[in-house]
Design a protein around this motif. Structure first.
Motif, PDB file in Angstrom:
ATOM      1  N   GLY A 156       0.834  -1.202   0.000  1.00 40.39           N
ATOM      2  CA  GLY A 156       0.000   0.000   0.000  1.00 40.39           C
ATOM      3  C   GLY A 156       0.859   1.238   0.000  1.00 40.39           C
ATOM      4  O   GLY A 156       1.126   1.833  -1.055  1.00 40.39           O
ATOM      5  N   ALA A 157       1.321   1.637   1.184  1.00 42.67           N
ATOM      6  CA  ALA A 157       2.142   2.843   1.294  1.00 42.67           C
ATOM      7  C   ALA A 157       3.446   2.719   0.514  1.00 42.67           C
ATOM      8  O   ALA A 157       3.997   3.716   0.033  1.00 42.67           O
ATOM      9  N   ASN A 158       3.948   1.503   0.353  1.00 44.48           N
ATOM     10  CA  ASN A 158       5.199   1.304  -0.399  1.00 44.48           C
ATOM     11  C   ASN A 158       5.046   1.669  -1.874  1.00 44.48           C
ATOM     12  O   ASN A 158       6.028   1.971  -2.555  1.00 44.48           O
ATOM     13  N   MET A 159       3.806   1.658  -2.378  1.00 45.84           N
ATOM     14  CA  MET A 159       3.571   2.050  -3.762  1.00 45.84           C
ATOM     15  C   MET A 159       3.740   3.553  -3.961  1.00 45.84           C
ATOM     16  O   MET A 159       4.049   4.015  -5.057  1.00 45.84           O
ATOM     17  N   LEU A 160       3.557   4.309  -2.885  1.00 48.59           N
ATOM     18  CA  LEU A 160       3.690   5.761  -2.952  1.00 48.59           C
ATOM     19  C   LEU A 160       5.089   6.231  -2.579  1.00 48.59           C
ATOM     20  O   LEU A 160       5.537   7.278  -3.036  1.00 48.59           O
ATOM     21  N   PHE A 161       5.770   5.453  -1.747  1.00 44.99           N
ATOM     22  CA  PHE A 161       7.094   5.844  -1.260  1.00 44.99           C
ATOM     23  C   PHE A 161       8.089   4.699  -1.478  1.00 44.99           C
ATOM     24  O   PHE A 161       8.610   4.126  -0.521  1.00 44.99           O
ATOM     25  N   PRO A 162       8.358   4.354  -2.734  1.00 45.80           N
ATOM     26  CA  PRO A 162       9.255   3.217  -2.992  1.00 45.80           C
ATOM     27  C   PRO A 162      10.675   3.448  -2.498  1.00 45.80           C
ATOM     28  O   PRO A 162      11.359   2.497  -2.129  1.00 45.80           O
ATOM     29  N   ASP A 163      11.127   4.717  -2.489  1.00 43.08           N
ATOM     30  CA  ASP A 163      12.481   5.017  -2.032  1.00 43.08           C
ATOM     31  C   ASP A 163      12.610   4.770  -0.529  1.00 43.08           C
ATOM     32  O   ASP A 163      13.551   4.120  -0.060  1.00 43.08           O
ATOM     33  N   ALA A 164      11.654   5.273   0.261  1.00 40.93           N
ATOM     34  CA  ALA A 164      11.682   5.056   1.706  1.00 40.93           C
ATOM     35  C   ALA A 164      11.468   3.580   2.035  1.00 40.93           C
ATOM     36  O   ALA A 164      12.074   3.043   2.967  1.00 40.93           O
ATOM     37  N   TRP A 165      10.600   2.907   1.265  1.00 42.61           N
ATOM     38  CA  TRP A 165      10.346   1.482   1.493  1.00 42.61           C
ATOM     39  C   TRP A 165      11.613   0.658   1.257  1.00 42.61           C
ATOM     40  O   TRP A 165      11.915  -0.264   2.018  1.00 42.61           O
ATOM     41  N   GLU A 166      12.363   1.021   0.230  1.00 41.10           N
ATOM     42  CA  GLU A 166      13.594   0.300  -0.061  1.00 41.10           C
ATOM     43  C   GLU A 166      14.573   0.387   1.104  1.00 41.10           C
ATOM     44  O   GLU A 166      15.250  -0.594   1.441  1.00 41.10           O
ATOM     45  N   ARG A 167      14.627   1.554   1.749  1.00 43.92           N
ATOM     46  CA  ARG A 167      15.511   1.698   2.905  1.00 43.92           C
ATOM     47  C   ARG A 167      15.016   0.861   4.095  1.00 43.92           C
ATOM     48  O   ARG A 167      15.816   0.441   4.929  1.00 43.92           O
ATOM     49  N   LEU A 168      13.713   0.628   4.177  1.00 40.70           N
ATOM     50  CA  LEU A 168      13.174  -0.207   5.249  1.00 40.70           C
ATOM     51  C   LEU A 168      13.500  -1.682   5.039  1.00 40.70           C
ATOM     52  O   LEU A 168      13.875  -2.389   5.980  1.00 40.70           O
TER      53      LEU A 168
END
Length: 321
Positions: A156-168
């Protein structure tokens, strides 16, 4: 919005009238502070997280000439001790702690104010102790349901913030990525604070990056000690689904508190706690007024959210006085 409309700001900074540590059992002591007017309308403020802790800004949503403002750090975070402790740390224990604070402070009834996880805890408290509530003011409604957790930690949220998700997810092994919450919970069980710090920061930075519409997804988190408590307590509570008996409990049992007056302030573009939960809660709670803020995300400090929350506490003060 009318061009003549002036948004309200936070009240000026104030210092506590007193602060102290209250033993609540199980080896926990809570940091508690009281601000404003000693004979004013009592209000209890419930911070987010779990594990976020109170900040001086939380005192400023209330008129100090009319309110007796009571704030505390929940178990394991802020200035409460032991810091970062998961032992005897459940939603039911937090509800019991709120009642112990109420009795200790000599309060019969109070207004309950909470945002994000603080909204969850406000509803859980009102579900059990509606008779002790004058009303509720909630921001960024989070019901701690599986669909909300999946949105933020699975898909869900990772679709909007792929850069931040990648760091997670980058620190995780491929086999850990199917269950982000469980993976970080197990990593943060590392007893050495220094060794678990990279994982705590990675967890906390994901949330921090998405809180405000004006936020920078790559911005570092300033306080690693606070990040540690936040990460350990959030993974603890989220892995255990908020320690509720079943999924969706707060919404299903809204009739236990929906006779209370309430205000719900929700950012239209809140990607941490999306508006669907606030909308569903308002449908189940006819006495609550939902305000959808069209230019806001999740952060309590966004101008439209501040305006709505200050107006809500002012309106309660006028009604209760």
């Amino acid at each position: 919005m009318d061009a003549s409309y002036t948004r309200r700001l936070l009240y000026p900074p104030i210092r506590p009238l007193e602060s102290f540590h209250l033993p609540v059992g199980d080896g926990h002591e809570l940091y508690v502070e009281e601000c404003g007017r000693p004979d004013g309308i009592p209000v209890i403020t419930l911070h987010g997280g779990p594990g976020g802790g109170v900040s001086p800004a939380l005192r400023r949503f209330f008129d100090p000439r009319r309110y007796r403002i009571i704030l505390f750090d929940q178990r394991g975070c802020g200035r409460s001790t032991p810091h970062g402790s998961l032992e005897n740390n459940t939603t039911q224990k937090l509800i019991e702690d709120i009642e112990k604070i109420r009795v200790h402070m000599g309060v019969d009834q109070w207004l309950v104010f909470g945002g994000s996880w603080g909204a969850t805890l406000s509803l859980a408290y009102a579900r059990e102790h509606a008779d002790r509530c004058l009303g509720l003011v909630l921001r960024g409604v989070f019901l701690c349901t599986q669909i909300e957790l999946d949105w933020f930690y699975r898909q869900g949220a990772n679709m909007l913030f792929p850069d931040a998700w990648e760091r997670l997810v980058d620190p995780l092994a491929p086999e850990e990525r199917d269950d982000i919450i469980k993976a970080y919970y197990e990593r943060l069980a590392e007893p050495d604070l220094v060794r678990r710090r990279p994982d705590a920061l990675a967890w906390a930075r994901w949330e921090s990056a998405l809180i405000s519409m004006a936020g920078d997804p790559s911005a570092p988190l300033a306080d690693p000690i606070r990040a540690d408590a936040l990460a350990r307590l959030e993974t603890h509570y989220f892995l255990h689904k908020g320690f509720f008996e079943r999924d969706g409990l707060l919404l299903e049992e809204a009739d236990r508190f929906n006779q209370l007056p309430g205000v719900i302030v929700q950012g239209r573009y809140d990607v941490v706690t999306p508006p669907r939960s606030a909308w569903a809660l308002a449908r189940a709670w006819p006495r609550a007024r939902l305000q959808m803020i069209g230019d806001a995300g999740h952060a309590a400090g966004e101008p439209g959210v501040v305006d709505a929350l200050v107006r809500a506490t002012d309106a309660f003060a006028a009604r209760l006085t």
